[in-house]
Write a protein that holds these residues in place. Structure first.
Motif, mmCIF file in Angstrom:
data_model
loop_
_atom_site.group_PDB
_atom_site.id
_atom_site.type_symbol
_atom_site.label_atom_id
_atom_site.label_comp_id
_atom_site.label_asym_id
_atom_site.label_seq_id
_atom_site.Cartn_x
_atom_site.Cartn_y
_atom_site.Cartn_z
ATOM 1 N N PHE A 21 2.655 -6.843 -9.907
ATOM 2 C CA PHE A 21 3.398 -7.494 -8.835
ATOM 3 C C PHE A 21 4.489 -8.399 -9.399
ATOM 4 N N LEU A 22 4.174 -9.154 -10.438
ATOM 5 C CA LEU A 22 5.142 -10.094 -11.001
ATOM 6 C C LEU A 22 6.327 -9.382 -11.643
ATOM 7 N N HIS A 23 6.081 -8.376 -12.459
ATOM 8 C CA HIS A 23 7.131 -7.762 -13.273
ATOM 9 C C HIS A 23 7.901 -6.664 -12.546
ATOM 10 N N TYR A 24 7.313 -6.019 -11.544
ATOM 11 C CA TYR A 24 7.948 -4.847 -10.945
ATOM 12 C C TYR A 24 8.298 -5.022 -9.465
ATOM 13 N N ILE A 25 7.507 -5.776 -8.737
ATOM 14 C CA ILE A 25 7.618 -5.762 -7.277
ATOM 15 C C ILE A 25 8.131 -7.077 -6.714
ATOM 16 N N SER A 26 7.803 -8.186 -7.323
ATOM 17 C CA SER A 26 7.970 -9.500 -6.700
ATOM 18 C C SER A 26 9.405 -9.802 -6.284
ATOM 19 N N ILE A 27 10.372 -9.580 -7.192
ATOM 20 C CA ILE A 27 11.746 -9.995 -6.885
ATOM 21 C C ILE A 27 12.355 -9.165 -5.753
ATOM 22 N N VAL A 28 11.744 -8.029 -5.440
ATOM 23 C CA VAL A 28 12.265 -7.187 -4.356
ATOM 24 C C VAL A 28 11.629 -7.549 -3.019
ATOM 25 N N GLU A 51 14.658 -18.991 -5.352
ATOM 26 C CA GLU A 51 15.357 -19.352 -6.590
ATOM 27 C C GLU A 51 14.401 -20.012 -7.577
ATOM 28 N N HIS A 52 13.476 -20.799 -7.051
ATOM 29 C CA HIS A 52 12.467 -21.415 -7.918
ATOM 30 C C HIS A 52 11.590 -20.343 -8.565
ATOM 31 N N PHE A 53 11.239 -19.320 -7.790
ATOM 32 C CA PHE A 53 10.426 -18.231 -8.342
ATOM 33 C C PHE A 53 11.218 -17.406 -9.356
ATOM 34 N N LEU A 54 12.523 -17.226 -9.125
ATOM 35 C CA LEU A 54 13.340 -16.466 -10.077
ATOM 36 C C LEU A 54 13.383 -17.139 -11.437
ATOM 37 N N SER A 55 13.349 -18.469 -11.475
ATOM 38 C CA SER A 55 13.305 -19.166 -12.761
ATOM 39 C C SER A 55 12.044 -18.793 -13.526
ATOM 40 N N LEU A 56 10.916 -18.749 -12.814
ATOM 41 C CA LEU A 56 9.661 -18.331 -13.451
ATOM 42 C C LEU A 56 9.737 -16.879 -13.889
ATOM 43 N N PHE A 57 10.248 -16.006 -13.018
ATOM 44 C CA PHE A 57 10.317 -14.572 -13.334
ATOM 45 C C PHE A 57 11.177 -14.319 -14.574
ATOM 46 N N CYS A 58 12.344 -14.941 -14.628
ATOM 47 C CA CYS A 58 13.249 -14.703 -15.760
ATOM 48 C C CYS A 58 12.670 -15.247 -17.067
ATOM 49 N N LEU A 118 0.815 -1.212 0.000
ATOM 50 C CA LEU A 118 0.000 0.000 0.000
ATOM 51 C C LEU A 118 0.850 1.264 0.000
ATOM 52 N N GLU A 119 2.068 1.181 0.501
ATOM 53 C CA GLU A 119 2.943 2.356 0.572
ATOM 54 C C GLU A 119 3.761 2.567 -0.697
ATOM 55 N N LEU A 120 3.770 1.617 -1.584
ATOM 56 C CA LEU A 120 4.592 1.730 -2.788
ATOM 57 C C LEU A 120 4.067 2.819 -3.713
ATOM 58 N N LYS A 121 4.979 3.552 -4.314
ATOM 59 C CA LYS A 121 4.658 4.552 -5.327
ATOM 60 C C LYS A 121 5.064 4.002 -6.687
ATOM 61 N N MET A 122 4.079 3.800 -7.556
ATOM 62 C CA MET A 122 4.333 3.164 -8.842
ATOM 63 C C MET A 122 4.698 4.208 -9.899
ATOM 64 N N PRO A 123 5.440 3.819 -10.937
ATOM 65 C CA PRO A 123 5.763 4.755 -12.036
ATOM 66 C C PRO A 123 4.517 5.153 -12.814
#
Length: 485
Positions: free
Chosen positions: A420-427, A439-446, A391-396
């Motif tokens: 969430f997937l493309h901008y926020i998830s990996i952080v 690491e399993h999620f990073l495979s999906l993200f990449c 809720l506190e995030l400021k999006m582009p």
């Protein structure tokens, strides 16, 4: 004598005199304008000096007449007039056909402007009244007449109606003024959309887009309207398929040149793709559109899952011969077209498969522990802190929808899961997921990032490898086999 003076100074008498005066001059009292004749001298009042302007006040002039603040019409004296030299240009009588076409185009442009900008009838009524002063007998007086839709031919279809404009009409309108290639390929989209929020009425349009002309907007070939989607795919697609068969055989002649038309692909989401192909839906055990894998039902997750990978791919020949058993539900008219029933239906529905599919299942599984393993369930305080951080995030600027908390995941839109997937998830997921899960999620993200951008087309093979590795990790790390997507 006194009564005559009263009559002479009354408003009724003055209005009668003014009306008769207008009749003598043969001019419209509302317009105060004279039609300019060709090849003649034009009379204008002499320019006034600053002193005369101050003394006369604000005045409106037209030709040889002037209208002062008291709305009294006076003739200008000959001494007050000056004559412009006559122009000697040849007067050409306009072509009536051109004038009619220009008037129809004006009506169409005004109608489109009113509909596009949602102009109120009261405002449009005032605008027509102003325009009719100058353009009499061209525009209607009532906005309801302007916005009246021309009658169209509607075909009755079981539970609805169908309007068919035609592929040929769409292409002729676009290609009549172009000198592009003689061979074009069409991308076709079919999907349903609701008409109103509080009604069951819905549209199922058939749209086409020319692959060689990406700047041209999609065009409407036909629209089905009803309380539900078409119950019979054969009836729904028959007009479109019949016209395409004729175009395949004869082509289209535009400006005397023959244009060869072909179909490049059908771009649809998963439900619409299965509907127009007459196959099982994506969540069925035989619902895979690309390979012959068979799903199994899980009594834990109450869904069908697909534990086997690397199954033989489906082919066009076997599809047409109906060798896939329960994968076929009904015959589709698309079998009559010269297309590949497997390769020409790309599975590129990121909204349902990734955003509302994988990403939603992952977040619900981590939040509620629905993966059958306590190692992946977030504690309550972790879910609460993550919600506050979202809720506190400021999006582009390019992201127009802000994210809501995890307690509202059931109401998240597809765009929120995509953000969430493309901008926020990996952080935000790195400090709260176990290392092997992250690491399993990073495979999906990449892999999804590579497939979502044209800048990474040279890394497609890497994305394929990451997908295979991700599936191997699935059974070993956190998820039971019944949760494989």
């Amino acid at each position: 004598m006194n009564s005559w003076k009263k009559i002479k100074t009354s408003g009724t008498f003055k209005r009668k005199v003014k009306k008769n005066f207008y009749k003598i001059l043969n001019i419209n009292p509302l317009l105060f304008q004279k039609v300019q004749q060709p090849v003649r001298s034009t009379i204008y009042p002499k320019p006034e000096t600053s002193s005369s302007i101050e003394s006369a006040g604000s005045r409106e002039t037209d030709g040889g007449y002037e209208l002062d603040q008291n709305r009294k019409l006076h003739l200008l004296d000959e001494s007050e007039r000056w004559e412009l030299p006559a122009y000697e240009e040849e007067y050409i009588d306009p072509d009536p056909a051109d004038e009619t076409f220009a008037n129809l185009r004006l009506l169409d442009n005004l109608r489109c402007w009113a509909v596009k900008n949602n102009i109120r009838h009261s405002v449009l009524n005032e605008l027509l009244a102003i325009l009719n002063i100058r353009l009499s007998n061209i525009l209607p007086r009532d906005p309801r007449t302007l916005l009246t839709i021309q009658s169209v031919d509607l075909q009755q279809m079981e539970n609805g109606q169908y309007w068919h404009q035609g592929v040929k009409n769409c292409l002729e309108r676009v290609l009549s003024e172009s000198t592009g290639p003689s061979n074009i390929s069409l991308k076709i989209n079919i999907d349903g959309l609701p008409v109103y929020r509080s009604s069951k009425d819905e549209f199922w349009p058939i749209l086409i887009n020319i692959d060689e002309y990406p700047q041209v907007a999609p065009m409407i070939v036909g629209i089905y309207a009803g309380k539900q989607k078409p119950t019979n795919v054969g009836t729904f697609l028959s007009p479109f398929v019949a016209e395409m068969e004729k175009i395949y055989q004869e082509g289209i002649y535009i400006n005397g040149h023959k244009v060869i038309v072909s179909i490049r692909c059908f771009v649809c989401d998963s439900p619409a793709r299965a509907f127009i192909k007459g196959t099982a839906y994506f969540n069925a055990q035989n619902g895979c559109q690309k390979c012959t894998t068979i799903g199994e039902y899980s009594y834990v997750s109450h869904t069908n899952y697909f534990p086997r990978a690397g199954c033989p791919p489906r082919t066009d020949a076997d599809f047409r011969n109906k060798k896939y058993g329960t994968h076929h539900k009904e015959d589709t008219p698309l079998l009559r077209l010269n297309i590949d029933m497997v390769k020409d239906f790309p599975v590129a529905d990121s909204l349902h498969l990734i955003d509302l599919g994988i990403m939603k299942k992952l977040l619900l599984g981590w939040r509620d522990g629905k993966f059958g393993s306590l190692n992946t369930k977030w504690p309550a305080n972790v879910a609460i802190n993550l919600s506050k951080r979202l809720l506190e995030l400021k999006m582009p600027r390019e992201i127009h929808r802000a994210l809501r908390g995890l307690d509202c995941i059931a109401h998240w839109k597809g765009l929120e899961f995509r953000t969430f997937l493309h901008y926020i998830s990996i952080v935000v997921l790195k400090p709260i997921l176990l290392p092997e899960v992250y690491e399993h999620f990073l495979s999906l993200f990449c892999s999804i990032t590579i497939c979502s951008s044209e800048n990474f087309t040279d890394l497609i093979e890497l994305a394929n490898m990451l997908t295979i590795i991700s599936r191997h990790f699935t059974e070993k790390i956190t998820f039971r086999v019944t949760f494989i997507i």
